[in-house]
Structure formats: C-alpha cells, structure tokens
Design a protein around this motif. Sequence first.
Motif, PDB file in Angstrom:
ATOM      1  N   UNK A 101       3.293   1.374  78.268  1.00  0.00           N
ATOM      2  CA  UNK A 101       3.482   2.813  78.335  1.00  0.00           C
ATOM      3  C   UNK A 101       2.240   3.556  77.859  1.00  0.00           C
ATOM      4  N   UNK A 102       1.632   3.072  76.767  1.00  0.00           N
ATOM      5  CA  UNK A 102       0.421   3.705  76.245  1.00  0.00           C
ATOM      6  C   UNK A 102      -0.739   3.561  77.236  1.00  0.00           C
ATOM      7  N   UNK A 103      -0.874   2.368  77.844  1.00  0.00           N
ATOM      8  CA  UNK A 103      -1.927   2.151  78.829  1.00  0.00           C
ATOM      9  C   UNK A 103      -1.748   3.046  80.045  1.00  0.00           C
ATOM     10  N   UNK A 104      -0.521   3.208  80.470  1.00  0.00           N
ATOM     11  CA  UNK A 104      -0.242   4.076  81.621  1.00  0.00           C
ATOM     12  C   UNK A 104      -0.636   5.519  81.313  1.00  0.00           C
ATOM     13  N   UNK A 105      -0.273   6.005  80.134  1.00  0.00           N
ATOM     14  CA  UNK A 105      -0.596   7.380  79.779  1.00  0.00           C
ATOM     15  C   UNK A 105      -2.104   7.595  79.697  1.00  0.00           C
ATOM     16  N   UNK A 108      -3.692   7.483  83.197  1.00  0.00           N
ATOM     17  CA  UNK A 108      -3.413   8.737  83.898  1.00  0.00           C
ATOM     18  C   UNK A 108      -4.301   9.858  83.383  1.00  0.00           C
ATOM     19  N   UNK A 109      -4.549   9.878  82.069  1.00  0.00           N
ATOM     20  CA  UNK A 109      -5.402  10.909  81.484  1.00  0.00           C
ATOM     21  C   UNK A 109      -6.845  10.758  81.970  1.00  0.00           C
ATOM     22  N   UNK A 110      -7.344   9.514  82.023  1.00  0.00           N
ATOM     23  CA  UNK A 110      -8.721   9.280  82.470  1.00  0.00           C
ATOM     24  C   UNK A 110      -8.893   9.708  83.919  1.00  0.00           C
ATOM     25  N   UNK A 117      -8.579  17.550  87.050  1.00  0.00           N
ATOM     26  CA  UNK A 117      -7.253  18.161  86.922  1.00  0.00           C
ATOM     27  C   UNK A 117      -6.777  18.239  85.488  1.00  0.00           C
ATOM     28  N   UNK A 118      -7.226  17.332  84.663  1.00  0.00           N
ATOM     29  CA  UNK A 118      -6.772  17.285  83.275  1.00  0.00           C
ATOM     30  C   UNK A 118      -7.797  17.883  82.334  1.00  0.00           C
ATOM     31  N   UNK A 119      -7.335  18.352  81.197  1.00  0.00           N
ATOM     32  CA  UNK A 119      -8.210  18.912  80.167  1.00  0.00           C
ATOM     33  C   UNK A 119      -8.512  17.852  79.123  1.00  0.00           C
ATOM     34  N   UNK A 120      -9.676  17.955  78.512  1.00  0.00           N
ATOM     35  CA  UNK A 120     -10.086  17.011  77.479  1.00  0.00           C
ATOM     36  C   UNK A 120     -10.580  17.760  76.253  1.00  0.00           C
ATOM     37  N   UNK A 121     -10.354  17.152  75.099  1.00  0.00           N
ATOM     38  CA  UNK A 121     -10.817  17.729  73.844  1.00  0.00           C
ATOM     39  C   UNK A 121     -12.291  17.389  73.640  1.00  0.00           C
ATOM     40  N   UNK A 122     -13.104  18.393  73.361  1.00  0.00           N
ATOM     41  CA  UNK A 122     -14.550  18.195  73.245  1.00  0.00           C
ATOM     42  C   UNK A 122     -15.029  18.779  71.922  1.00  0.00           C
ATOM     43  N   UNK A 234      -6.232   8.884  73.929  1.00  0.00           N
ATOM     44  CA  UNK A 234      -4.821   8.785  73.557  1.00  0.00           C
ATOM     45  C   UNK A 234      -4.298  10.128  73.066  1.00  0.00           C
ATOM     46  N   UNK A 235      -5.095  10.805  72.265  1.00  0.00           N
ATOM     47  CA  UNK A 235      -4.674  12.110  71.747  1.00  0.00           C
ATOM     48  C   UNK A 235      -4.441  13.100  72.891  1.00  0.00           C
TER      49      UNK A 235
END
Length: 341
Positions: A101-105, A108-110, A117-122, A234-235
Amino acid sequence: MAQESPKNSAAEIPVTSNGQLEDSHEHSFNRDLKRSLPVGLGLSETKITSHGFDSTKEGVEAGPFPGKGGRTQQKSGPVVLADEVKNPAMEKLELVRKWSLNTYKCTRQIISEKLGRGSRTVDLELEAQIDILRDNKKKYENILRLAQTLSNQLFQMVHTQRQLGDAFADLSLKSLELHEEFGYNADTQKLLAKNGETLLGAINFFIASVNTLVNKTIEDTLLTVKQYESARIEYDAYRTDLEELNLGPRDANTLPKIEQSQQLFQVHKEKYDKMRNDVSIKLKFLEENKVKVLHNQLVLFHNAIAAYFAGNQKQLEQTLKQFHIKLKTPGADAPSWLEEQ
C-alpha cells in the motif's frame, strides 16, 4: 457355637429390572455406608460409582464433591486465548500488505509529479544546497581522475629516470673517456628520480585525502539526502490522500478513514521534518569539514609542485614534513634475505 457371619449390606439392596436402586431403600443404604466409613469422612466427600452387577468393579472413590452449580473446581494456571496467539504467517502477510500500500501511494505520487498533476513540498534553501553538493561532487571526482592520471604518469617518469640513471652510472664505470659526463648525467637523473618520488608521495597523499572526502564523507551525506527525499515523497503521498478525503463527503463511513489518514499523515510529517533537520545539520558540518580538508590539501599540492619544478629539493622535503607525510623507501616492503630462508 458358630457365629452367624454378618451379611453384606450391598447384597441386601434390592434392585429393579434395569439394575437401578429402589428409592425406598436409598436412605438405609446411605446410613449403613456412613457407619462403615472411617471417622471424619462423610458422604459429602465421597463419590459412589456403580457399574452394575455384570461388572467386577464395585466400590467407593474418595474425592472432592462437585461444587455449586454442578461445576468442579479447577486448578489455576496460565490461560492462553486463541485470539492472543499470533500467527507468524499472518504477521508477514500484514507487513506485505502495508508495504504494498505504501509503495503504491509513493509510486502514484512520483508519477503525478512527473506528469505535472501532483504537488510536491519544496524547501528552496535546502534544495539549492543539495544541488550545489551534487555538482561539487562531480567536479571533485573529475579532479581525482586527473590527479590519478598525473600520479601514474609521474610514476612512469620516475621509473624511467631511475633506470636511465643506472644506465649512465654503468657507462661511467666502463667508459673512461666519458667517465665524468656519464657520471654527471647519472647523478642528475637519480636526483630527479628522488625528487619525483617525493612529489609522487605528496600527490598520492592529496589523492587519498580528497578521495576520502568525496567517496566517504560526501557520499554519506548524499545517502541521508536520499532518505530525506524518500520521506518527502511519502509525506506528500499521504498529504494528498488526506486532502482528497477532506474534499469528499463526511459521514459514518468516511470519518474513520479521515481519522486514520490524519494519523498516518502526522506520522510521515514528523518523519519528514526529522530527515530535513538531519540533512541540514549534515550539510553544515560537511561544509566546515570540506573547507578545512581542501585548504590543507590544496596548499600541499601547490607547494610540492612549485618546489619540484623549481628544483628546490629542501623546500620539497620541508613541504612533506609540514604535512607529516612519510615516504616509503623503495624495497622496504620486501622481506630480507634472512626472512626468505
């Protein structure tokens, strides 16, 4: 006069056709039995077993009488419930499920970040320091390759000068007409070879120190950076899940999911903050250590090269003493003839 033998009380008990006692004689039987038992042992402490007249066993077994409710008292001891027994296979299955489940999330984030499409913390300041560190590492590795090439070429030159000096010295002994000329050249080549060995020791010391800085100190910091980047992914993955749940409806089915997602988000946020703090501290100490190491090594490299090509043998030797560099004497590692025997 013969006395009449006492009759067996069990023989006087009338029975029915199916082998059971008649109720009218039950009390008289218990009274006779109580008289025949030893003092201190009552009927309340006995259990009567009857196997019928077809069985050869018949008697009284002494033991505790059943308590209230018809339940016997059991000895106290450890009680293991079936729910408390952990199955190793189920534990491994649960770990695999959580990891999947963690790997899938994270995957998907990467993908979402790469597709835009996704936002990242910088952290702009920290990211800039990491980019500079990686760029400097590539440049230091290039310096190491060039310095190693110079060391190999200098070693070949020193080896050739030493052989040339030996050849001149041999001809100086065999050619009387050119004895002095061959002798001068032999001394010059041997001196150059000696100075070359001194310079070679300084260059190799420079290479070893920079190699430790690049491939151990900087590499250890970059390993922490990789862990920080994984924690960041992960965060962001769990942050995105929480944001999506908060945008949806709130009912009896979604509230437990939102609460669980909030807990997981908090756990990964603390991990991310810890890793970011660790990276900042390591970058600070690395910068201080890098400046100190490179300052000493660059001064050594410059002074050794300058003294060698200036022909200043004393300055070259003084440079090695300043940095506590000890040269290996040729053949020092070889065993003596006594050890070979």
